[in-house]
Design an enzyme around this catalytic site. Structure first.
Site, short mmCIF file in Angstrom:
data_model
loop_
_atom_site.label_atom_id
_atom_site.label_comp_id
_atom_site.label_asym_id
_atom_site.label_seq_id
_atom_site.Cartn_x
_atom_site.Cartn_y
_atom_site.Cartn_z
N SER A 19 -49.04 -4.65 20.12
CA SER A 19 -47.67 -4.96 20.54
C SER A 19 -47.60 -6.05 21.62
O SER A 19 -46.72 -6.91 21.56
CB SER A 19 -46.95 -3.69 21.01
OG SER A 19 -46.78 -2.83 19.91
N LYS A 69 -44.87 9.82 21.29
CA LYS A 69 -43.69 9.50 20.48
C LYS A 69 -42.68 10.64 20.35
O LYS A 69 -41.51 10.40 20.13
CB LYS A 69 -44.10 9.01 19.09
CG LYS A 69 -44.76 7.63 19.13
CD LYS A 69 -45.25 7.17 17.78
CE LYS A 69 -44.14 6.53 16.99
NZ LYS A 69 -44.65 5.76 15.83
N ASP A 106 -39.23 2.15 12.91
CA ASP A 106 -40.24 2.12 11.84
C ASP A 106 -39.64 1.97 10.45
O ASP A 106 -40.21 1.29 9.58
CB ASP A 106 -41.10 3.39 11.87
CG ASP A 106 -42.16 3.34 12.96
OD1 ASP A 106 -42.49 2.23 13.42
OD2 ASP A 106 -42.66 4.41 13.35
N GLY A 132 -48.31 11.06 1.00
CA GLY A 132 -48.40 11.46 2.41
C GLY A 132 -47.12 12.12 2.88
O GLY A 132 -46.03 11.87 2.31
N GLY A 135 -45.95 11.62 9.93
CA GLY A 135 -44.89 10.93 10.67
C GLY A 135 -44.43 9.66 9.99
O GLY A 135 -43.23 9.37 9.92
N ALA A 136 -45.37 8.88 9.46
CA ALA A 136 -45.00 7.61 8.84
C ALA A 136 -44.21 7.85 7.55
O ALA A 136 -43.29 7.09 7.23
CB ALA A 136 -46.25 6.79 8.55
P1 NAP Z 1 -50.20 11.64 10.17
O1 NAP Z 1 -48.87 12.14 10.63
O2 NAP Z 1 -51.42 12.16 10.81
O3 NAP Z 1 -50.29 11.93 8.57
C1 NAP Z 1 -51.48 11.67 7.88
C2 NAP Z 1 -51.25 11.83 6.38
O4 NAP Z 1 -52.47 11.48 5.71
C3 NAP Z 1 -50.90 13.26 5.95
O5 NAP Z 1 -50.01 13.21 4.86
C4 NAP Z 1 -52.28 13.80 5.51
O6 NAP Z 1 -52.20 14.81 4.55
C5 NAP Z 1 -52.88 12.56 4.87
N1 NAP Z 1 -54.34 12.66 4.82
C6 NAP Z 1 -55.22 12.52 5.84
N2 NAP Z 1 -56.49 12.71 5.41
C7 NAP Z 1 -56.40 12.99 4.09
C8 NAP Z 1 -57.36 13.29 3.08
N3 NAP Z 1 -58.68 13.33 3.35
N4 NAP Z 1 -56.91 13.52 1.81
C9 NAP Z 1 -55.59 13.49 1.52
N5 NAP Z 1 -54.64 13.21 2.45
C10 NAP Z 1 -55.03 12.97 3.70
O7 NAP Z 1 -50.30 10.06 10.30
P2 NAP Z 1 -49.08 8.99 10.27
O8 NAP Z 1 -48.60 8.76 11.63
O9 NAP Z 1 -48.11 9.43 9.23
O10 NAP Z 1 -49.88 7.66 9.82
C11 NAP Z 1 -50.48 7.57 8.55
C12 NAP Z 1 -51.06 6.17 8.36
O11 NAP Z 1 -50.03 5.20 8.41
C13 NAP Z 1 -52.08 5.76 9.42
O12 NAP Z 1 -53.14 5.10 8.76
C14 NAP Z 1 -51.33 4.77 10.28
O13 NAP Z 1 -52.17 3.79 10.85
C15 NAP Z 1 -50.40 4.13 9.26
N6 NAP Z 1 -49.16 3.60 9.89
C16 NAP Z 1 -48.90 2.28 9.73
C17 NAP Z 1 -47.76 1.75 10.30
C18 NAP Z 1 -47.45 0.29 10.15
O14 NAP Z 1 -46.68 -0.25 10.95
N7 NAP Z 1 -47.98 -0.38 9.15
C19 NAP Z 1 -46.86 2.58 11.01
C20 NAP Z 1 -47.17 3.95 11.13
C21 NAP Z 1 -48.33 4.45 10.57
P3 NAP Z 1 -52.15 16.37 4.99
O15 NAP Z 1 -50.73 16.64 5.34
O16 NAP Z 1 -52.65 17.10 3.79
O17 NAP Z 1 -53.08 16.51 6.18
#
Ligand code: NAP
Length: 277
Positions: A19, A69, A106, A132, A135-136
């Site tokens: 950022s 957050k 977001d 997924g 949070g995202a």
């Molecule tokens: P989060 O809340 O921790 O959610 C993680 C998700 O991934 C859950 O749905 C989880 O499933 C799934 N997951 C993790 N390991 C897994 C596996 N081995 N097999 C199957 N599913 C699995 O994370 P988040 O904040 O939503 O972020 C997720 C991703 O988005 C991250 O990589 C982050 O860097 C990216 N992101 C990018 C942006 C951007 O601006 N481009 C913004 C936000 C986030 P379960 O529910 O089964 O655990």
């Protein structure tokens, strides 16, 4: 208060945040008197540290990242419509009256990223499948609903989480095991899991059933081109990386602080993509 504006991103840890690079680029580009810092705040000191920064150091606002957050919600005197839907705050704006407005940008970042890279993509042409339920995913589903998409499916390893989100947003659940087989009418596929990210297992999916008009977006941006996007590209599908979501979510925050809605120029996108890699 002087005209020179101090902003920053708060998190713990914070060194990894891109950022400052984004906002200081825009501060320079638009000739604004200001600075944007990375500020590490321990969770135990969140409220006191923020108060100190605002009251003693004249900070006018912050971006908020992990792990603050959700916790910063308690400090907000007002919130925008996105916050209760997404369940977290990524931007704080100190108001003239001393109150703090909490925003979440977001969903805006997600939609604007796709629109800027594929302007003719028709979101309404068919169902969207969101992989997924973290949070995202909440931000993505909220954005898709605001875009008027009625047919949304959530597909997550832990089905209870998918069901919880599906009930909240009044959308559907698809079984995790069916992520490759139920793609034949999907118009938009979005990966919001952490699978495919550097250091994580890759996302095991076969895209061959997707229609040729489908768009695939991976919000994971490290690496920039994930295996999922490489597979989409090799099938000739529209493939959009996740870095633009990061860039576009920063725009409304900058506008709220400085009164200018900045653009995402190609050189900024290239610069941030290189840093993220
Ligand atoms: P989060 O809340 O921790 O959610 C993680 C998700 O991934 C859950 O749905 C989880 O499933 C799934 N997951 C993790 N390991 C897994 C596996 N081995 N097999 C199957 N599913 C699995 O994370 P988040 O904040 O939503 O972020 C997720 C991703 O988005 C991250 O990589 C982050 O860097 C990216 N992101 C990018 C942006 C951007 O601006 N481009 C913004 C936000 C986030 P379960 O529910 O089964 O655990």
């Amino acid at each position: 208060m002087s005209d020179f504006k101090k902003l920053g991103v708060i998190g713990h840890p914070i060194k990894q945040s891109l950022s400052p690079e984004i906002h200081n680029y825009w501060i320079a580009k638009y000739g604004i008197a200001g600075q944007y810092d990375a500020i590490d705040i321990h969770p135990d000191q969140l409220e006191d540290h923020i108060k100190f920064l605002i009251e003693e150091q004249d900070y006018r606002g912050f971006n908020v990242t992990i792990p603050h957050k959700e916790a910063v919600l308690d400090l907000c005197s007002s919130i925008d419509d996105a916050v209760p839907n997404i369940g977290s705050v990524n931007t704080l704006v100190v108001q003239e009256n001393g109150g703090i407005l909490g925003k979440n940008t977001d969903a805006f970042g997600f939609i604007e990223n796709i629109k800027s890279h594929e302007p003719s993509f028709d979101f309404a042409a068919g169902p969207a499948l969101v992989l997924g339920a973290g949070g995202a995913a909440r931000a993505v589903i909220y954005a898709l609903k605001n875009e008027g998409i009625l047919d949304i499916y959530i597909c997550n390893r832990t089905v209870e989480k998918a069901e919880g989100l599906a009930e909240f947003f009044d959308v559907n659940v698809a079984p995790w095991e069916a992520r490759s087989s139920e793609l034949s009418n999907v118009n938009l596929l979005v990966n919001t899991t952490s699978l495919g990210m550097t250091g994580q297992p890759s996302l095991d999916i076969d895209l061959s059933a997707l229609p040729s008009s489908a768009l695939v977006n991976d919000i994971v941006y490290k690496p920039l081109v994930t295996d999922l996007l490489r597979q989409a590209q090799s099938q000739g599908l529209k493939a959009v990386t996740g870095i633009g979501m990061l860039l576009h979510q920063a725009r409304p925050a900058f506008e709220a602080w400085f009164g200018v809605l900045p653009d995402v120029a190609e050189d900024l996108e290239n610069r941030i993509s290189e840093k993220a890699a």
